[in-house]
Design a protein around this motif. Structure first.
Motif, short mmCIF file in Angstrom:
data_model
loop_
_atom_site.label_atom_id
_atom_site.label_comp_id
_atom_site.label_asym_id
_atom_site.label_seq_id
_atom_site.Cartn_x
_atom_site.Cartn_y
_atom_site.Cartn_z
N CYS A 229 0.84 -1.19 0.00
CA CYS A 229 0.00 0.00 0.00
C CYS A 229 0.88 1.24 0.00
CB CYS A 229 -0.94 0.00 1.21
SG CYS A 229 -0.09 0.20 2.80
N VAL A 230 0.26 2.38 -0.14
CA VAL A 230 0.96 3.66 -0.08
C VAL A 230 1.29 3.99 1.38
CG1 VAL A 230 0.71 6.15 -0.50
CG2 VAL A 230 -0.18 4.49 -2.16
N HIS A 234 7.25 8.20 3.96
CA HIS A 234 7.99 6.96 3.65
C HIS A 234 9.47 7.11 3.99
CE1 HIS A 234 8.97 3.24 1.59
NE2 HIS A 234 9.94 3.88 0.95
N GLY A 235 10.02 6.07 4.62
CA GLY A 235 11.44 6.04 4.95
C GLY A 235 11.83 6.82 6.18
N THR A 236 10.85 7.30 6.91
CA THR A 236 11.12 8.06 8.14
C THR A 236 10.52 7.31 9.33
OG1 THR A 236 9.07 9.37 8.25
CG2 THR A 236 10.81 10.13 6.74
N PRO A 237 10.88 7.69 10.55
CA PRO A 237 10.27 7.06 11.73
C PRO A 237 8.76 7.24 11.80
CG PRO A 237 12.27 8.23 12.35
CD PRO A 237 11.98 8.60 10.93
N PRO A 241 0.96 3.50 6.95
CA PRO A 241 0.17 3.16 5.76
C PRO A 241 -1.06 4.04 5.64
CG PRO A 241 -0.28 1.60 7.52
CD PRO A 241 0.83 2.50 8.02
N VAL A 242 -1.48 4.24 4.42
CA VAL A 242 -2.74 4.93 4.15
C VAL A 242 -3.54 4.05 3.19
CG1 VAL A 242 -1.64 6.32 2.35
CG2 VAL A 242 -3.84 7.01 3.27
N HIS A 243 -4.76 3.71 3.57
CA HIS A 243 -5.55 2.75 2.81
C HIS A 243 -6.66 3.38 1.99
CE1 HIS A 243 -3.42 -0.60 4.53
NE2 HIS A 243 -3.65 -0.16 5.74
N ARG A 244 -7.07 4.60 2.35
CA ARG A 244 -8.11 5.28 1.57
C ARG A 244 -7.80 6.76 1.46
NH1 ARG A 244 -14.02 4.64 3.06
NH2 ARG A 244 -14.24 5.28 0.87
N LEU A 245 -8.00 7.29 0.26
CA LEU A 245 -7.83 8.72 0.00
C LEU A 245 -8.91 9.17 -0.97
CD1 LEU A 245 -3.96 8.87 -0.66
CD2 LEU A 245 -5.13 9.92 1.29
N ASP A 246 -9.30 10.43 -0.89
CA ASP A 246 -10.10 10.98 -1.97
C ASP A 246 -9.17 11.78 -2.89
OD1 ASP A 246 -9.78 13.59 -0.96
OD2 ASP A 246 -11.66 13.50 0.15
N ALA A 312 -10.28 9.87 9.30
CA ALA A 312 -9.82 8.78 10.16
C ALA A 312 -9.20 7.65 9.35
CB ALA A 312 -10.99 8.23 10.99
N ASN A 313 -9.58 7.54 8.07
CA ASN A 313 -9.05 6.46 7.24
C ASN A 313 -7.63 6.73 6.78
OD1 ASN A 313 -11.24 4.57 7.08
ND2 ASN A 313 -12.35 6.08 5.87
#
Length: 315
Positions: A229-230, A234-237, A241-246, A312-313
């Protein structure tokens, strides 16, 4: 519409032998076959970055004996190569004659600024010394790619049309799994008389998949990559994950630099283009989670939709 990366067919640690490509295609075909067996109509666009770069090295190595072919010819060669391998692998899963590979030309603007500013990495990763030597000898442009080494870069103009669109629609209507615009398609420009001229470029396969998906009125676009997933930061502490975006939130995050051009950026850009042109949803995930994301399993992949989603997603 499913977009399969060229790195999925020749993995970064591999040499790109016929046996390796066939084994990787067989694994990918298993995931694609799950969609076919679920009753979905399917078209596939594959990348060719590693393969077209390797082929260019082979061409140049023997140029004194056999004339080297231009990049647009190598794009056509790898369309046939990878399309054939994938078609056979899908047929092995779903029955002979299920998949059809169509060598596809994709319209671009000959005045696209990309021709003056090459950005598309192709071929193997090289150390800096070797890359700079090849650049001097062959007139290449090379850049460091994602901290994994140096690679040749070539122009990557935006796709603006699919030449063989009618044939793609006919094959889909006949029930075939259509492999089209492989490697992003052979880049061509149209003259005033309509005659096509091939151009030396490698079109981004995610953008080509979005353009083709829009043209055939696909409802869903799946962009397969090496991660499930996205991730934000990324690559930081703070990576999460993000599972939903508009669309609005994805565009804001892209503009804020969350998705670099050399990694997730082109996929987010392609997803946004598809959705803004009428697509229903775009999903970024790995091949292993393809069926789960297609079926809407919570927490599988990243789904970008036109309709707003709760903040929240994003956690």
């Amino acid at each position: 519409m499913v977009a399969v990366g060229g790195n999925a067919l020749t993995r970064p640690e591999q040499l790109g032998s016929a046996e390796e490509i066939a084994a990787n295609a067989a694994a990918m075909a298993g995931a694609l076959a799950d969609l076919v067996r679920s009753g979905r109509q399917l078209a596939v666009v594959h990348g060719n970055g590693p393969q077209v770069g390797n082929l260019a090295l082979q061409q140049d190595a023997l140029a004194a004996t056999v004339p080297a072919q231009p990049l647009h010819q190598l794009s056509a060669m790898t369309q046939g190569q990878l399309g054939g391998v994938l078609a056979r692998a899908i047929d092995a899963e779903c029955g002979a004659g299920t998949a059809v590979g169509l060598v596809t030309h994709v319209l671009v603007d000959a005045a696209d600024p990309a021709f003056a500013h090459p950005t598309k990495p192709i071929g193997p990763f090289l150390d800096r010394r070797e890359a700079e030597q090849l650049a001097r000898e062959r007139g290449w442009q090379v850049v460091e790619d994602a901290g994994r080494g140096w690679r040749r870069v070539v122009p990557s103009p935006r796709p603006i049309g699919i030449v063989e669109l009618a044939a793609v629609r006919t094959l889909l209507a006949a029930g075939a799994v259509v492999l089209a615009a492989g490697g992003g398609g052979i880049a061509v420009s149209a003259g005033p008389d309509g005659r096509l001229t091939a151009l030396d470029a490698v079109i981004d396969k995610d953008l080509a998949a979005a353009a083709l998906a829009t043209a055939v009125r696909a409802e869903e676009l799946y962009l397969l990559t090496g991660v499930d997933c996205v991730h934000l930061d990324h690559g930081t502490p703070r990576q999460r994950p993000v599972h939903r975006l508009d669309v609005e939130e994805a565009a804001r995050l892209l503009a804020a630099g969350q998705f670099p051009p050399g990694s997730m950026g082109p996929k987010i850009t392609a997803a946004l283009a598809f959705l803004r042109d009428g697509g229903h949803r775009a999903i970024i995930t790995s091949a292993g989670l393809l069926r789960d994301t297609a079926d809407g399993l919570p927490g599988a992949g990243t789904c970008i939709e036109r309709s707003p989603v709760p903040m929240a997603n994003l956690a």
